[in-house]
Design an enzyme around this catalytic site. Structure first.
Site, short mmCIF file in Angstrom:
data_model
loop_
_atom_site.label_atom_id
_atom_site.label_comp_id
_atom_site.label_asym_id
_atom_site.label_seq_id
_atom_site.Cartn_x
_atom_site.Cartn_y
_atom_site.Cartn_z
N GLY A 7 0.81 -1.22 0.00
CA GLY A 7 0.00 0.00 0.00
C GLY A 7 0.83 1.26 0.00
N GLY A 8 2.05 1.17 -0.55
CA GLY A 8 2.98 2.31 -0.52
C GLY A 8 2.61 3.46 -1.45
N ALA A 9 1.63 3.24 -2.33
CA ALA A 9 1.20 4.35 -3.19
C ALA A 9 0.03 5.11 -2.55
CB ALA A 9 0.81 3.84 -4.58
N GLY A 10 -0.34 4.72 -1.34
CA GLY A 10 -1.42 5.39 -0.63
C GLY A 10 -0.90 6.54 0.21
N PHE A 11 -1.80 7.13 0.96
CA PHE A 11 -1.48 8.32 1.77
C PHE A 11 -0.38 8.01 2.81
CE2 PHE A 11 -3.30 10.60 5.70
CZ PHE A 11 -2.48 11.70 5.55
N ILE A 12 -0.64 7.05 3.69
CA ILE A 12 0.33 6.79 4.77
C ILE A 12 1.51 5.98 4.25
CG2 ILE A 12 0.63 5.79 7.07
CD1 ILE A 12 -2.43 6.20 7.47
N GLY A 13 1.22 5.01 3.38
CA GLY A 13 2.30 4.17 2.84
C GLY A 13 3.36 5.00 2.14
N THR A 133 -6.13 0.47 12.72
CA THR A 133 -6.80 1.73 13.05
C THR A 133 -7.43 1.67 14.45
OG1 THR A 133 -8.73 3.05 12.44
CG2 THR A 133 -8.81 0.77 11.82
N ASP A 134 -7.66 2.84 15.04
CA ASP A 134 -8.37 2.88 16.33
C ASP A 134 -9.86 2.62 16.14
OD1 ASP A 134 -9.07 5.27 15.10
OD2 ASP A 134 -8.58 6.56 16.81
N GLU A 135 -10.34 2.63 14.88
CA GLU A 135 -11.78 2.44 14.65
C GLU A 135 -12.23 1.03 15.04
OE1 GLU A 135 -13.49 4.01 11.14
OE2 GLU A 135 -12.19 5.77 11.12
N TYR A 158 -15.83 -1.11 7.17
CA TYR A 158 -14.38 -0.86 7.15
C TYR A 158 -13.74 -1.31 8.47
CZ TYR A 158 -10.05 1.71 8.01
OH TYR A 158 -8.76 2.03 8.36
N LYS A 162 -11.07 -4.35 9.32
CA LYS A 162 -9.75 -4.12 9.95
C LYS A 162 -9.65 -4.93 11.25
CE LYS A 162 -6.82 -1.78 8.80
NZ LYS A 162 -5.68 -1.99 7.85
P1 NAD Z 1 -5.10 4.77 1.26
O1 NAD Z 1 -6.48 4.40 0.85
O2 NAD Z 1 -4.62 6.16 1.03
O3 NAD Z 1 -4.05 3.79 0.54
C1 NAD Z 1 -4.25 2.42 0.42
C2 NAD Z 1 -3.26 1.87 -0.59
O4 NAD Z 1 -3.44 0.45 -0.66
C3 NAD Z 1 -3.47 2.41 -2.01
O5 NAD Z 1 -2.24 2.77 -2.58
C4 NAD Z 1 -4.10 1.25 -2.75
O6 NAD Z 1 -3.78 1.23 -4.14
C5 NAD Z 1 -3.50 0.06 -2.02
N1 NAD Z 1 -4.34 -1.15 -2.13
C6 NAD Z 1 -5.67 -1.24 -1.89
N2 NAD Z 1 -6.09 -2.50 -2.11
C7 NAD Z 1 -4.99 -3.22 -2.49
C8 NAD Z 1 -4.76 -4.57 -2.83
N3 NAD Z 1 -5.77 -5.47 -2.86
N4 NAD Z 1 -3.51 -4.98 -3.13
C9 NAD Z 1 -2.48 -4.09 -3.12
N5 NAD Z 1 -2.62 -2.78 -2.82
C10 NAD Z 1 -3.88 -2.36 -2.50
O7 NAD Z 1 -4.99 4.36 2.80
P2 NAD Z 1 -4.19 5.08 3.96
O8 NAD Z 1 -5.03 6.15 4.53
O9 NAD Z 1 -2.82 5.37 3.51
O10 NAD Z 1 -4.15 3.89 5.04
C11 NAD Z 1 -3.08 2.94 5.03
C12 NAD Z 1 -3.32 1.94 6.14
O11 NAD Z 1 -3.35 2.61 7.40
C13 NAD Z 1 -4.62 1.17 6.03
O12 NAD Z 1 -4.38 -0.16 6.43
C14 NAD Z 1 -5.54 1.87 7.01
O13 NAD Z 1 -6.50 0.98 7.53
C15 NAD Z 1 -4.56 2.30 8.07
N6 NAD Z 1 -4.94 3.51 8.83
C16 NAD Z 1 -5.29 4.66 8.19
C17 NAD Z 1 -5.58 5.80 8.92
C18 NAD Z 1 -5.95 7.11 8.26
O14 NAD Z 1 -6.32 8.06 8.96
N7 NAD Z 1 -5.87 7.24 6.95
C19 NAD Z 1 -5.53 5.76 10.32
C20 NAD Z 1 -5.17 4.56 10.94
C21 NAD Z 1 -4.87 3.45 10.19
O1 TDX Z 2 -17.64 14.76 3.83
C1 TDX Z 2 -17.41 14.40 4.99
N1 TDX Z 2 -18.05 15.00 6.03
C2 TDX Z 2 -17.89 14.65 7.34
O2 TDX Z 2 -18.51 15.22 8.24
C3 TDX Z 2 -16.50 13.33 5.30
C4 TDX Z 2 -15.77 12.63 4.19
C5 TDX Z 2 -16.32 12.99 6.62
N2 TDX Z 2 -17.00 13.62 7.61
C6 TDX Z 2 -16.78 13.23 9.03
C7 TDX Z 2 -16.83 11.76 9.32
C8 TDX Z 2 -15.83 11.61 10.44
O3 TDX Z 2 -16.43 11.90 11.68
O4 TDX Z 2 -15.44 13.64 9.33
C9 TDX Z 2 -14.77 12.68 10.15
C10 TDX Z 2 -13.57 12.16 9.39
O5 TDX Z 2 -14.05 11.42 8.29
P1 TDX Z 2 -13.06 10.69 7.26
O6 TDX Z 2 -12.07 11.69 6.76
O7 TDX Z 2 -13.90 9.96 6.26
O8 TDX Z 2 -12.26 9.71 8.23
P2 TDX Z 2 -12.78 8.57 9.22
O9 TDX Z 2 -14.09 8.02 8.80
O10 TDX Z 2 -12.70 9.10 10.62
O11 TDX Z 2 -11.65 7.44 8.98
C11 TDX Z 2 -10.27 7.82 8.78
O12 TDX Z 2 -9.53 7.68 10.00
C12 TDX Z 2 -9.35 6.38 10.48
C13 TDX Z 2 -9.64 6.96 7.69
O13 TDX Z 2 -10.40 7.10 6.49
C14 TDX Z 2 -9.57 5.50 8.12
O14 TDX Z 2 -8.91 4.73 7.11
C15 TDX Z 2 -8.79 5.44 9.42
O15 TDX Z 2 -8.75 4.12 9.90
#
Ligand code: NAD
Ligand code: TDX
Length: 353
Positions: A7-13, A133-135, A158, A162
């Protein structure tokens, strides 16, 4: 150090990979399927670095992943690939079960086969970090904090997917004695955040004079962590965490959604003056089904045991983030073109209250 990142092309990766290569000097293999959320342009800073390799593959593809283990021979795995957007999980849960549950199962099995085939020091230092995730803990009422011992109680498809993957990771540690660790982090924000999530969506809609949608009454609380603090935390857990353990990661930055969005609007008003206050663009819409009220992480274990601490306050992080979006339309412009409004119109069909 050779690290296989999924998942390195994603936000956190992508933040993790930039940290591992540019700050730590590690070798990285990025396995990513490049779903709608995968953006190779987030990795331009390392794309031509000899320490970076990319394999476009699905983590559910047993053959491709096994071959990657056999040829790259990682010392560590940092497993981030997932479907990550809660709204999408409500409208199409199947992909979440497929990637988050079955994909994690496949990663664990391929890692186990590889780990059982190696010996000596290489086997001793091997680690598999499952990033979660904490979710998974569900919703908190006021005054409480999530600890590593909080009960699993996921609300959305979701978070349920997880939670399932966390249980698989823990089971592989207990049953096979595999050196697996789990991290559970709060909401991240920062550069390269896909513009369907609240913070980038609010920044870009407010910038473009479009309505800024807030679910319900906007009082839901999230605990925000700057993505680079998370990347550092994950490296720390992989390096020094105790195998079989979970680590909660959070920034002690609890904010109500309405206050987050107000702060974004007022900051933008200063940086890019508009005819009227952008706060007027905030629109309360129908609530997200199963919307958790509050998340808040107790990061004491990370702080005391591993010496990690979030360095970025929310106020300074949000300013850095807004500055980044203002300067990097080349990154988000094409994504907005293809995904603008997807979640609002098709997923939530939100209506003004
Ligand atoms: P993201 O959606 O930005 O990135 C996910 C990446 O995974 C993408 O590059 C996508 O192409 C890749 N991917 C999806 N399905 C795939 C598959 N089947 N095979 C290979 N690659 C695949 O997600 P993110 O926000 O960077 O989150 C990364 C991780 O951190 C996730 O496991 C998420 O649950 C966890 N996390 C995210 C948050 C947050 O706030 N974003 C918080 C806590 C934990
Ligand atoms: O349009 C919106 N309006 C709104 O009020 C969206 C997209 C979200 N929200 C609210 C929902 C949540 O309370 O804002 C808060 C944040 O929403 P998201 O950005 O969708 O994040 P959340 O659902 O909290 O989940 C995120 O954090 C934990 C990540 O997407 C998850 O991958 C991670 O595990």
């Amino acid at each position: 150090m050779r690290v296989l990142v999924t998942g390195g092309a994603g936000f956190i990766g992508s933040a993790v990979i930039r940290h591992l290569i540019l700050e730590k000097g590690y070798e990285v293999l990025n396995i990513d399927k490049l779903t709608y959320a995968g953006t190779l342009s987030s990795l331009l800073a390392v794309a031509h670095n000899p320490s970076y390799r990319f394999l476009r593959a699905d983590i559910c593809d047993g053959r491709a992943v096994a071959e990657a283990f056999a040829t790259f021979k990682p010392d560590r795995v940092m497993h981030l690939a997932a479907e990550s957007h809660v709204d999408r999980s409500i409208s199409s849960a199947g992909e979440f079960v497929q990637t988050n549950v079955l994909g994690t199962f496949n990663m664990l099995e391929c890692a186990r086969t590889y780990w059982q085939s190696i010996t000596g020091e290489t086997r001793h230092k091997f680690r598999f970090l499952h990033v979660s995730t904490d979710e998974v803990y569900g919703s908190l009422s006021e005054g409480q904090l999530f600890s590593e011992n909080s009960r699993y109680d996921p609300s959305s498809p979701y978070s349920a997917s997880k939670a399932a993957s966390d249980h698989l990771a823990k089971a592989w540690a207990r049953t096979y004695n595999m050196p697996v660790l789990v991290s559970n982090c709060s909401n991240n924000y920062g550069p390269f955040h896909f513009p369907e999530k609240l913070i980038p969506l609010a920044i870009l809609n407010a910038l473009e004079g479009k309505s800024v949608p807030l679910y319900g009454d906007g009082t839901n609380i999230r605990d925000w962590l700057f993505v680079e603090d998370h990347a550092r935390a994950l490296d720390t857990i992989a390096e020094r965490g105790r195998v079989g353990e979970s680590y909660n990661v959070g920034g002690r930055n609890e904010w109500r959604n309405i206050d987050v969005v107000r702060l974004i609007c007022s900051t933008l008003d200063v940086l890019v003056p508009a005819d009227r206050p952008r706060e007027e663009l905030i629109q309360l819409i129908e609530d997200r089904p199963g919307h958790d009220l509050r998340y808040a992480i107790d990061a004491a274990k990370m702080e005391k045991e591993l010496g990690w601490k979030a360095l970025c306050s929310f106020e300074s992080g949000i300013e850095k983030t807004i500055d980044w979006y203002l300067a990097n339309q080349w990154w988000w412009g094409p994504l907005r073109k293809h995904h603008d409004g997807v979640h609002l119109e098709t997923l939530t069909s939100g209506t003004a209250k």
